[in-house]
Design a protein around this motif. Structure first.
Motif, short mmCIF file in Angstrom:
data_model
loop_
_atom_site.label_atom_id
_atom_site.label_comp_id
_atom_site.label_asym_id
_atom_site.label_seq_id
_atom_site.Cartn_x
_atom_site.Cartn_y
_atom_site.Cartn_z
N GLY A 124 0.81 -1.22 0.00
CA GLY A 124 0.00 0.00 0.00
C GLY A 124 0.84 1.27 0.00
N PRO A 125 1.73 1.44 0.98
CA PRO A 125 2.59 2.63 0.99
C PRO A 125 3.47 2.74 -0.26
CG PRO A 125 2.60 1.58 3.14
CD PRO A 125 1.87 0.65 2.21
N LEU A 126 3.93 1.59 -0.78
CA LEU A 126 4.74 1.62 -2.00
C LEU A 126 3.95 2.21 -3.17
CD1 LEU A 126 6.67 -1.79 -2.09
CD2 LEU A 126 7.67 0.49 -2.00
N LEU A 127 2.70 1.78 -3.31
CA LEU A 127 1.88 2.28 -4.41
C LEU A 127 1.52 3.74 -4.24
CD1 LEU A 127 -0.47 -0.77 -5.05
CD2 LEU A 127 1.54 -0.06 -6.34
N THR A 128 1.30 4.16 -3.00
CA THR A 128 1.03 5.58 -2.75
C THR A 128 2.23 6.43 -3.18
OG1 THR A 128 -0.44 5.06 -0.90
CG2 THR A 128 0.48 7.28 -0.97
N ASP A 129 3.42 5.92 -2.91
CA ASP A 129 4.63 6.63 -3.32
C ASP A 129 4.74 6.69 -4.84
OD1 ASP A 129 7.32 7.82 -2.81
OD2 ASP A 129 8.00 5.99 -3.80
#
Length: 225
Positions: A138-143
């Motif tokens: 999730g955080p990777l995709l937000t980045d």
């Protein structure tokens, strides 16, 4: 048209495809795409695609924007990753049953990116062929969504300028340093006509000078300098 002034409007697409290639290499997903608002308010167009079949792309650019209730959820979530598991009864939706599950996707997210995220100016779609995702995804995709914002802004800028073929030609000649008189001679028109084109170009592009509009056009790949 002079090769140096041939319109080049593909730089944001090239940038977007490069970003998707990096995402696909760094995140264990099956497909990813960026769609962006086009001329119609009820549809997007494809900016870049990494692995989605044509039928899926059509749904994401047309039906998803026009009819699917999940499009509003994406806008409300802004740049946060909203996965299937976060949406009640998502697996029973048309999007899941008729579009995503039949081609092998088992989890995914759609993230609003770029300016005007609440209205879904652009969306990063990512799908996975498995449902048990690492929480770090999730955080990777937000980045990655934030990284895609520049390409979206550039493409929206190109769309908003709406320059005519003749204005593009004049802009290209401005970019290589020609004066109004030299442009008039090159195009076999009057200096007054060139001055009018220049005035329209500056107004459409929101620029205050020839130098500024030429620099921005070169940055977008619209002209060669």
């Amino acid at each position: 048209m002079d090769e140096r002034t041939r319109p080049r409007s593909t730089v944001p697409e090239v940038m977007a495809h490069g970003l998707l290639a990096g995402l696909l290499a760094g995140v264990p997903c099956a497909a990813a795409a960026i769609t962006i608002r086009g001329d119609r308010p009820d549809a997007h167009r494809l900016l870049a695609n990494g692995g989605y079949p044509r039928t899926t792309v059509h749904y994401l650019t047309v039906d998803f924007v026009r009819d699917d209730p999940h499009y509003a959820l994406v806008g409300a979530a802004r740049d946060r990753s909203l996965f299937w598991a976060d949406v009640p009864r998502f697996h029973h939706s048309v999007l899941a049953r008729e579009v995503l599950l039949p081609v092998g996707y088992r989890e995914g997210t759609s993230i609003a990116i770029g300016p005007d995220r609440a209205r879904g100016a652009a969306v990063l779609h990512v799908s996975f062929d498995r449902s048990d995702l690492d929480p770090a995804v999730g955080p990777l995709l937000t980045d990655w969504a934030r990284r895609c914002a520049d390409a979206v802004v550039d493409q929206l800028t190109l769309q908003q300028w709406r320059l005519s073929p003749r204005e593009l030609e004049v802009l290209g000649l401005i970019a290589v340093g020609l004066s109004n008189t030299e442009i008039a001679d090159r195009l076999y028109v009057t200096r007054r006509t060139v001055a009018t084109h220049v005035e329209h170009i500056l107004a459409k592009c929101g620029a205050t000078s020839r130098v500024a509009v030429a620099a921005r056009a070169a940055q977008l790949g619209l002209v060669r300098t």
